[in-house]
Structure formats: C-alpha cells, structure tokens
Design an enzyme around this catalytic site. Structure first.
Site, PDB file in Angstrom:
ATOM      1  N   GLY A  15       0.828  -1.216   0.000  1.00  0.00           N
ATOM      2  CA  GLY A  15       0.000   0.000   0.000  1.00  0.00           C
ATOM      3  C   GLY A  15       0.857   1.258   0.000  1.00  0.00           C
ATOM      4  O   GLY A  15       1.873   1.310   0.688  1.00  0.00           O
ATOM      5  N   ARG A  76       1.297  -5.128  -5.981  1.00  0.00           N
ATOM      6  CA  ARG A  76       1.511  -6.380  -5.272  1.00  0.00           C
ATOM      7  C   ARG A  76       1.883  -7.413  -6.334  1.00  0.00           C
ATOM      8  O   ARG A  76       1.438  -7.319  -7.476  1.00  0.00           O
ATOM      9  CB  ARG A  76       0.269  -6.761  -4.485  1.00  0.00           C
ATOM     10  CG  ARG A  76      -0.046  -5.684  -3.426  1.00  0.00           C
ATOM     11  CD  ARG A  76      -1.016  -6.137  -2.368  1.00  0.00           C
ATOM     12  NE  ARG A  76      -1.023  -5.210  -1.251  1.00  0.00           N
ATOM     13  CZ  ARG A  76      -1.902  -4.201  -1.104  1.00  0.00           C
ATOM     14  NH1 ARG A  76      -2.842  -4.001  -2.002  1.00  0.00           N
ATOM     15  NH2 ARG A  76      -1.835  -3.414  -0.058  1.00  0.00           N
ATOM     16  N   ASP A 107       5.470  -5.192   6.040  1.00  0.00           N
ATOM     17  CA  ASP A 107       6.039  -6.502   6.389  1.00  0.00           C
ATOM     18  C   ASP A 107       6.187  -7.438   5.195  1.00  0.00           C
ATOM     19  O   ASP A 107       7.196  -8.117   5.052  1.00  0.00           O
ATOM     20  CB  ASP A 107       5.146  -7.185   7.438  1.00  0.00           C
ATOM     21  CG  ASP A 107       5.436  -6.671   8.848  1.00  0.00           C
ATOM     22  OD1 ASP A 107       6.474  -6.010   9.041  1.00  0.00           O
ATOM     23  OD2 ASP A 107       4.613  -6.926   9.740  1.00  0.00           O
ATOM     24  N   THR A 129       4.028   2.559   5.666  1.00  0.00           N
ATOM     25  CA  THR A 129       2.627   2.119   5.757  1.00  0.00           C
ATOM     26  C   THR A 129       1.871   3.063   6.675  1.00  0.00           C
ATOM     27  O   THR A 129       2.397   3.480   7.709  1.00  0.00           O
ATOM     28  CB  THR A 129       2.495   0.671   6.279  1.00  0.00           C
ATOM     29  OG1 THR A 129       1.122   0.446   6.645  1.00  0.00           O
ATOM     30  CG2 THR A 129       3.348   0.387   7.492  1.00  0.00           C
ATOM     31  N   ASP A 131      -0.442   2.191   8.491  1.00  0.00           N
ATOM     32  CA  ASP A 131      -1.034   1.410   9.590  1.00  0.00           C
ATOM     33  C   ASP A 131      -0.241   1.414  10.896  1.00  0.00           C
ATOM     34  O   ASP A 131      -0.760   0.979  11.917  1.00  0.00           O
ATOM     35  CB  ASP A 131      -1.221  -0.053   9.148  1.00  0.00           C
ATOM     36  CG  ASP A 131      -2.358  -0.217   8.154  1.00  0.00           C
ATOM     37  OD1 ASP A 131      -3.145   0.724   7.995  1.00  0.00           O
ATOM     38  OD2 ASP A 131      -2.445  -1.296   7.533  1.00  0.00           O
ATOM     39  N   ASP A 133       1.973  -0.556  11.775  1.00  0.00           N
ATOM     40  CA  ASP A 133       1.902  -1.931  12.292  1.00  0.00           C
ATOM     41  C   ASP A 133       3.195  -2.715  12.084  1.00  0.00           C
ATOM     42  O   ASP A 133       3.164  -3.944  11.992  1.00  0.00           O
ATOM     43  CB  ASP A 133       0.713  -2.666  11.645  1.00  0.00           C
ATOM     44  CG  ASP A 133       0.867  -2.789  10.136  1.00  0.00           C
ATOM     45  OD1 ASP A 133       1.718  -2.094   9.555  1.00  0.00           O
ATOM     46  OD2 ASP A 133       0.134  -3.594   9.534  1.00  0.00           O
ATOM     47  N   ARG A 175      -6.931  -2.894   8.498  1.00  0.00           N
ATOM     48  CA  ARG A 175      -7.583  -4.207   8.399  1.00  0.00           C
ATOM     49  C   ARG A 175      -7.198  -5.072   9.598  1.00  0.00           C
ATOM     50  O   ARG A 175      -8.025  -5.711  10.203  1.00  0.00           O
ATOM     51  CB  ARG A 175      -7.149  -4.884   7.092  1.00  0.00           C
ATOM     52  CG  ARG A 175      -8.116  -5.948   6.625  1.00  0.00           C
ATOM     53  CD  ARG A 175      -7.727  -6.474   5.258  1.00  0.00           C
ATOM     54  NE  ARG A 175      -7.915  -5.506   4.193  1.00  0.00           N
ATOM     55  CZ  ARG A 175      -7.208  -5.478   3.067  1.00  0.00           C
ATOM     56  NH1 ARG A 175      -6.233  -6.341   2.868  1.00  0.00           N
ATOM     57  NH2 ARG A 175      -7.446  -4.583   2.131  1.00  0.00           N
TER      58      ARG A 175
HETATM   59  P1  ADP Z   1       3.057  -4.738   2.632  1.00  0.00           P
HETATM   60  O1  ADP Z   1       4.467  -4.669   2.189  1.00  0.00           O
HETATM   61  O2  ADP Z   1       2.417  -3.410   2.734  1.00  0.00           O
HETATM   62  O3  ADP Z   1       2.892  -5.613   3.868  1.00  0.00           O
HETATM   63  P2  ADP Z   1       2.000  -6.917   1.000  1.00  0.00           P
HETATM   64  O4  ADP Z   1       1.840  -7.855   2.148  1.00  0.00           O
HETATM   65  O5  ADP Z   1       0.910  -6.837  -0.006  1.00  0.00           O
HETATM   66  O6  ADP Z   1       2.217  -5.410   1.472  1.00  0.00           O
HETATM   67  O7  ADP Z   1       3.359  -7.289   0.288  1.00  0.00           O
HETATM   68  C1  ADP Z   1       3.831  -6.547  -0.817  1.00  0.00           C
HETATM   69  C2  ADP Z   1       4.549  -7.447  -1.760  1.00  0.00           C
HETATM   70  O8  ADP Z   1       5.708  -8.012  -1.118  1.00  0.00           O
HETATM   71  C3  ADP Z   1       3.774  -8.659  -2.238  1.00  0.00           C
HETATM   72  O9  ADP Z   1       2.896  -8.366  -3.301  1.00  0.00           O
HETATM   73  C4  ADP Z   1       4.880  -9.579  -2.693  1.00  0.00           C
HETATM   74  O10 ADP Z   1       5.352  -9.222  -3.973  1.00  0.00           O
HETATM   75  C5  ADP Z   1       5.975  -9.278  -1.674  1.00  0.00           C
HETATM   76  N1  ADP Z   1       5.952 -10.305  -0.630  1.00  0.00           N
HETATM   77  C6  ADP Z   1       5.013 -10.494   0.314  1.00  0.00           C
HETATM   78  N2  ADP Z   1       5.282 -11.585   1.060  1.00  0.00           N
HETATM   79  C7  ADP Z   1       6.410 -12.124   0.544  1.00  0.00           C
HETATM   80  C8  ADP Z   1       7.208 -13.272   0.851  1.00  0.00           C
HETATM   81  N3  ADP Z   1       6.900 -14.102   1.851  1.00  0.00           N
HETATM   82  N4  ADP Z   1       8.320 -13.490   0.107  1.00  0.00           N
HETATM   83  C9  ADP Z   1       8.654 -12.656  -0.901  1.00  0.00           C
HETATM   84  N5  ADP Z   1       7.940 -11.575  -1.245  1.00  0.00           N
HETATM   85  C10 ADP Z   1       6.838 -11.289  -0.539  1.00  0.00           C
HETATM   86  O1  F6P Z   2      -1.838  -1.254   4.635  1.00  0.00           O
HETATM   87  C1  F6P Z   2      -2.427  -0.036   4.389  1.00  0.00           C
HETATM   88  C2  F6P Z   2      -3.896  -0.203   4.086  1.00  0.00           C
HETATM   89  O2  F6P Z   2      -4.409   1.063   3.744  1.00  0.00           O
HETATM   90  C3  F6P Z   2      -4.731  -0.837   5.195  1.00  0.00           C
HETATM   91  O3  F6P Z   2      -5.097   0.071   6.210  1.00  0.00           O
HETATM   92  C4  F6P Z   2      -5.908  -1.338   4.416  1.00  0.00           C
HETATM   93  O4  F6P Z   2      -6.523  -2.394   5.077  1.00  0.00           O
HETATM   94  C5  F6P Z   2      -5.292  -1.788   3.125  1.00  0.00           C
HETATM   95  O5  F6P Z   2      -4.094  -1.055   2.969  1.00  0.00           O
HETATM   96  C6  F6P Z   2      -6.173  -1.573   1.932  1.00  0.00           C
HETATM   97  O6  F6P Z   2      -5.563  -2.083   0.813  1.00  0.00           O
HETATM   98  P1  F6P Z   2      -6.137  -1.846  -0.651  1.00  0.00           P
HETATM   99  O7  F6P Z   2      -5.790  -0.443  -1.051  1.00  0.00           O
HETATM  100  O8  F6P Z   2      -5.463  -2.868  -1.475  1.00  0.00           O
HETATM  101  O9  F6P Z   2      -7.617  -2.013  -0.564  1.00  0.00           O
END
Ligand code: ADP
Ligand code: F6P
Length: 324
Positions: A15, A76, A107, A129, A131, A133, A175
């Site tokens: 995000g 993503r 994360d 982020t 959040d 978090d 979320r």
């Molecule tokens: P955020 O970084 O905000 O937590 P996501 O969880 O959607 O957002 O993760 C972002 C991107 O990071 C994912 O679309 C993927 O490409 C990569 N990613 C997530 N988890 C893994 C993982 N276990 N190993 C490698 N890449 C990952």
């Molecule tokens: O991680 C940031 C965030 O804005 C969360 O607060 C929310 O749950 C999520 O992303 C929404 O993601 P998307 O824009 O993919 O709906």
C-alpha cells in the site's frame, strides 16, 4: 565481509503512504551525493520482474517532497513470493548492475527484501505504511499524515452529528491494525473505539453505552470503527433500531492514504532514506531502518519480522478514561 555497492535500486511496494516520495528523494539524492548511481524500479517487485527500471538523476525527484502517493508507483506481486520469482528478481538486478536495493513498504515487502538479500543483493527496508503496524519501529512513513487526515474528517462529521443529535459510526483504515482508530479515538474524543485487536463483538454493550450517554446529555455519539471490524452500515442500522437515535455510517476509505505529507512524515522519511543509503555505503544488507525510543536505528530484517506488536494498553485505557 562488507561489500561496497556502486548502483542502487529503489522501489515502493504494498500500500502507498504519504511520505514515500520524501523517502525516495532522500535515497536518490544521498546516494548520488555519495557517488553512487541510482535506478528507480517502477511498480514494486512486479516492475522488477518486468524490468521496468529507469535511471534516476537528482532532478528526477524534484518537486516530489510535498506530494502524496509514490512517483515509482506500487503494486503487489504474487510471482515474487516464489523462489523462482525471487531468483529471477536477483538476476534482473545483476543484469542492470544493481548491487544494492532500498525497499519501501510493509512486512510483506520486507519478506521479499530478505529474500533479495539472501540472493546477494544488498537490501535495506524502510517502513512505509499508514497502519503503524511494523513491530520494530515506533514510526512508519505515512501514519502521521493519514491519522491527521482521518482526524480532520472526523471533526467535520462531529459538527453535523452534534447538530442533528445523531450517533455516527466512522470507519477508518486498518484491516489488522487499530492504530489509526485508536489515535483518532483519543484525538477526536470518540465515545467508543472498535479495534481489531480488542473488540469482543459485544454490540449490546455498545448499544447500552450509547443509551447511557444520551441519558447523561451527550448530543452526539462518535464511534470509530476500524476497517478490520467493518460492517459500519449494518451496524448503524442495528444501533438506530435498538436505541431510537438516528445513526449514520461514514467510511473514510482511501482518502486516508493520499494527500500532502505532514512535516513529520517528510522529515522522518528523509532521515530514513538517507540512513538507508548510509547502510548500503557501509556494505550492510538485510537491515530495516526503524525509529525506536527516540532514535533512528536499524534491525536485522528477520529479527524485525519475528517481533510482534499490539495496541498500546496504556493508550487504549487513556482513550476510555477521558471519554466521560
Ligand atoms: P506490505 O508490504 O504493505 O505488507 P504486502 O503484504 O501486499 O504489502 O506485500 C507486498 C509485496 O511483497 C507482495 O505483493 C509480494 O510481492 C511481496 N511479498 C510479500 N510476502 C512475501 C514473501 N513471503 N516473500 C517474498 N515476497 C513477498
Ligand atoms: O496497509 C495499508 C492499508 O491502507 C490498510 O489500512 C488497508 O486495510 C489496506 O491497505 C487496503 O488495501 P487496498 O488499497 O489494497 O484495498
């Protein structure tokens, strides 16, 4: 042995968050000023696998510090979660001469950063982020702007809610994490805060408090509901039916993720961006930049990902204490 880097890449992933541009700008300019080359990877790991890679000059980040969103776009990418995708990502980095990488995200993005690091690309993560978090850090890029945006919106809702003597349910983002809800709860003086980490689903207790508040002469009743609990519209209908008080739901949604970053987000993101470059110049890899106990520090990515974070009990109790 520390490995000197010559060309670094920078990407944003997951995000978006206000202040990401300030972080990108800081990475680009601090790296160029230290004699490194910089490449921007568009659309996170998805763009890396598509080889959407552009040269970044100092002027590439002109007029960006004040802009929300991310000039590198974000995405993503499922393929990058597989060993094959990660291997291909590392090979593409090498093909483009990228020996260092800065990943700005949450994360999930750091799990990817850890993988790139293990495959020989010196990689540093920056917490981006709204959040708040990420367990190892007291600050994440974008939270300050998002929470101020939500707070201002809720102030406006409060005006109309008071005028009509209504109950208002305001749904804020988060979320899995209730920090935006908790901080707005305190800052907006909300009567109730429903957090994914704490809400027990006892709607009758919530209804009883609303009735009690009205008896005590409260003109409005603001309930901040985190996205993770959701269902604000149907909750409003049930509350109106049970209390006889007109109830409206407002979902603030993605407006919380956009907008001009606050001063804090610009400054902290700039410091973190420059620190990422510094770590790469020192030959470090697999580190996550954080703000902890008033200082900018860095953690091993795996150690950081193993840490857990919960809502501050102290802040939650203060929110409840100050509402009556
Ligand atoms: P955020 O970084 O905000 O937590 P996501 O969880 O959607 O957002 O993760 C972002 C991107 O990071 C994912 O679309 C993927 O490409 C990569 N990613 C997530 N988890 C893994 C993982 N276990 N190993 C490698 N890449 C990952
Ligand atoms: O991680 C940031 C965030 O804005 C969360 O607060 C929310 O749950 C999520 O992303 C929404 O993601 P998307 O824009 O993919 O709906």
């Amino acid at each position: 042995m520390a490995k000197a880097v010559k060309t670094i890449g920078v990407l944003t992933s997951g995000g978006d968050a206000p202040g990401m541009n300030a972080a990108i700008r800081a990475v680009v300019r601090s790296a160029i000023n230290k004699g490194l080359k910089v490449k921007g990877i568009m659309r996170g790991y998805a763009g890396l696998l598509e080889e959407e890679i552009v040269d970044m000059e100092s002027t590439s980040v002109s007029d960006t510090i004040n802009r929300g969103g991310t000039i590198l776009y974000t995405a993503r990418c499922k393929e990058f979660t597989t060993p094959e995708g990660q291997q291909r990502g590392a090979e593409i980095c090498r093909k483009h001469g990228i020996d260092g990488m800065v990943v700005i995200g949450g994360d999930g993005s750091f799990r990817g950063a850890g993988k790139l690091s293990a495959l020989g690309i010196n990689t540093i993560g920056l917490p981006g982020t709204i959040d708040l978090d990420i367990a190892c850090t007291d600050y994440t890029i974008g939270f300050d702007t998002a929470v101020n945006t939500a707070m201002e919106a809720i102030d406006k809702i409060r005006d109309t809610s008071t005028s009509h003597e209504r109950c208002s349910i305001v749904e804020v983002m988060g979320r899995n994490a209730g920090y935006i809800a908790l901080w707005c709860g305190i800052a907006n003086g909300a009567e109730d805060i429903l957090l994914p980490e704490r809400y027990d689903g006892d709607e009758q207790a919530l209804i009883n408090r609303i009735i009690e508040n009205r008896k005590r002469g409260k003109k409005h009743n603001i309930i901040i509901n985190a996205e993770g609990i959701g269902h604000s519209g149907s909750m409003a209908k049930r509350i109106e039916a049970a209390t006889g008080i007109e109830t409206r739901a407002t979902i603030l949604g993605h407006m919380q993720r956009g907008g001009t970053p606050t001063c804090k987000d610009r400054v902290y993101a700039s410091i973190m961006g420059a620190k990422a470059t510094e770590l790469l110049v020192e030959g470090k890899s697999n580190r996550l930049v954080a703000y902890k106990n008033g200082e900018f520090v860095d953690f091993d990515i795996q150690e950081a990902l193993n840490m857990t974070k919960d809502i501050s009990e102290e802040q939650f109790n203060i929110a409840k204490l100050l509402v009556r």
